[in-house]
Design an enzyme around this catalytic site. Structure first.
Site, PDB file in Angstrom:
ATOM      1  N   LEU A   1       0.811  -1.211   0.000  1.00 19.31           N
ATOM      2  CA  LEU A   1       0.000   0.000   0.000  1.00 19.31           C
ATOM      3  C   LEU A   1       0.849   1.268   0.000  1.00 19.31           C
ATOM      4  O   LEU A   1       0.442   2.299  -0.541  1.00 19.31           O
ATOM      5  CB  LEU A   1      -0.917  -0.014   1.233  1.00 19.31           C
ATOM      6  CG  LEU A   1      -1.865   1.165   1.405  1.00 19.31           C
ATOM      7  CD1 LEU A   1      -2.859   1.247   0.244  1.00 19.31           C
ATOM      8  CD2 LEU A   1      -2.610   1.055   2.733  1.00 19.31           C
TER       9      LEU A   1
ATOM     10  N   HIS B   1      -1.336  -4.673  -5.807  1.00 25.29           N
ATOM     11  CA  HIS B   1      -0.853  -4.443  -4.442  1.00 25.29           C
ATOM     12  C   HIS B   1      -1.857  -4.937  -3.415  1.00 25.29           C
ATOM     13  O   HIS B   1      -3.055  -5.065  -3.678  1.00 25.29           O
ATOM     14  CB  HIS B   1      -0.581  -2.945  -4.215  1.00 25.29           C
ATOM     15  CG  HIS B   1      -1.816  -2.160  -3.902  1.00 25.29           C
ATOM     16  ND1 HIS B   1      -2.245  -1.924  -2.612  1.00 25.29           N
ATOM     17  CD2 HIS B   1      -2.747  -1.581  -4.714  1.00 25.29           C
ATOM     18  CE1 HIS B   1      -3.363  -1.227  -2.640  1.00 25.29           C
ATOM     19  NE2 HIS B   1      -3.706  -0.998  -3.895  1.00 25.29           N
ATOM     20  N   CYS B   2      -1.344  -5.256  -2.218  1.00 25.66           N
ATOM     21  CA  CYS B   2      -2.174  -5.509  -1.046  1.00 25.66           C
ATOM     22  C   CYS B   2      -1.603  -4.638   0.067  1.00 25.66           C
ATOM     23  O   CYS B   2      -1.046  -3.571  -0.218  1.00 25.66           O
ATOM     24  CB  CYS B   2      -2.197  -6.998  -0.681  1.00 25.66           C
ATOM     25  SG  CYS B   2      -0.576  -7.748  -0.443  1.00 25.66           S
ATOM     26  N   ARG B   3      -1.727  -5.047   1.311  1.00 22.88           N
ATOM     27  CA  ARG B   3      -1.231  -4.189   2.382  1.00 22.88           C
ATOM     28  C   ARG B   3       0.301  -4.136   2.409  1.00 22.88           C
ATOM     29  O   ARG B   3       0.907  -3.071   2.521  1.00 22.88           O
ATOM     30  CB  ARG B   3      -1.762  -4.699   3.727  1.00 22.88           C
ATOM     31  CG  ARG B   3      -1.397  -3.849   4.944  1.00 22.88           C
ATOM     32  CD  ARG B   3      -1.911  -2.420   4.807  1.00 22.88           C
ATOM     33  NE  ARG B   3      -3.336  -2.378   4.582  1.00 22.88           N
ATOM     34  CZ  ARG B   3      -4.250  -2.266   5.536  1.00 22.88           C
ATOM     35  NH1 ARG B   3      -3.890  -2.179   6.793  1.00 22.88           N
ATOM     36  NH2 ARG B   3      -5.540  -2.232   5.238  1.00 22.88           N
TER      37      ARG B   3
END
Length: 280
Positions: free
Chosen positions: A13, A85-87
């Protein structure tokens, strides 16, 4: 952030900033997280897909593979930069990127992961996602509604695909059929049989089937109640065919001595009649 393949970026992120997106000319973004990035992507003329999912072993990313991989592969082929994307850029987003490259390059999970790790060493899908990527390979990177592994995946995970219609007359090539010993109605086929302890992420096509009881993938006519630990499977005519469980903590034992834990359907061969199907 890493460009893991030409036109395909992977990260967390923290890199979803206006500066980064403009600098790298990102045209497409896939967010795999519960929350959205704190940035207006549409104002930057960026196409965006949001997959709301937590990073847990029982989270299902597989249903998103077909549409998302096709979208990103199309972007690659049109030389458009995309970001997934993720976290933290470790598990969920890495899983999507691996699914894309497995399909694009016709590769196994491990080969693709090793390739990504050269430039993005933190990539590490959780075990549940790894199993779903194994299923992705078994199904040849597409949904195959009649495939035993996909049907078993839906049964054992409880996944319901809203766009798919249950069809008792679905045409699946079967060598044998099985009729109820009482009403003579055809109730399942050899294409519905699976070995004991079959796992949807493993190719069990060459495993031996038990002849002491028939272990089945469910058919639409079956009325399987979720509020019982172990239920009785009956034909619509009332003939007692066998037993089932939908609970992950319950074991059902076959007369051969083999125990199966979790969603399982067993039919007593003495309650049905087997016959050869003659295909025209």
């Amino acid at each position: 952030m890493t460009e893991v393949y030409e036109y395909l970026f992977l990260g967390g992120l923290n890199i979803v900033t206006e500066e980064f997106l403009k600098l790298n000319q990102i045209r497409n973004v896939v967010t795999v997280d519960i929350e959205l990035p704190d940035i207006d992507l549409t104002s930057l003329n960026i196409q965006h897909k949001h997959i709301q999912l937590t990073d847990e072993e029982n989270s299902l990313l597989f249903p998103y593979f077909p549409e998302t991989t096709d979208w990103l592969i199309n972007a690659i082929q049109n030389k458009q930069n995309s970001l997934v994307h993720c976290r933290h850029g470790v598990s969920r987003s890495a899983t999507i990127v691996i699914a894309v490259l497995m399909k694009l390059l016709n590769q196994t999970y491990q080969t693709t992961l090793d390739q990504i790790k050269v430039n993005h060493s933190s990539a590490c899908p959780n075990p549940g996602f790894i199993n779903q990527l194994a299923l992705w390979k078994i199904l040849d990177y597409k949904i195959q509604n009649g495939h035993k592994n996909y049907r078993l995946f839906k049964f054992q995970t409880g996944y319901i695909a809203e766009q798919e219609q249950n069809n008792e007359n679905e045409s699946i090539a079967s060598e044998f059929g099985f009729k109820c010993g009482k009403c003579r109605k055809r109730i399942f086929d050899s294409s519905d049989l699976i070995p004991h302890k079959a796992e949807w992420w493993r190719d069990f096509s060459t495993d031996n089937l038990c002849n002491k009881s028939y272990c089945l993938i469910p058919k639409p006519w079956m009325e399987l109640k979720e509020d019982v630990d172990q239920g009785k499977l009956n034909c619509r005519c009332g003939n007692k065919l066998g037993s089932f469980t939908l609970q992950n903590y319950v074991c059902i034992q076959c007369s051969c001595g083999e125990e199966s834990r979790g969603p399982t359907i067993l039919v007593n061969p003495a309650r049905v009649d087997k016959y050869k199907i003659n295909h025209v």
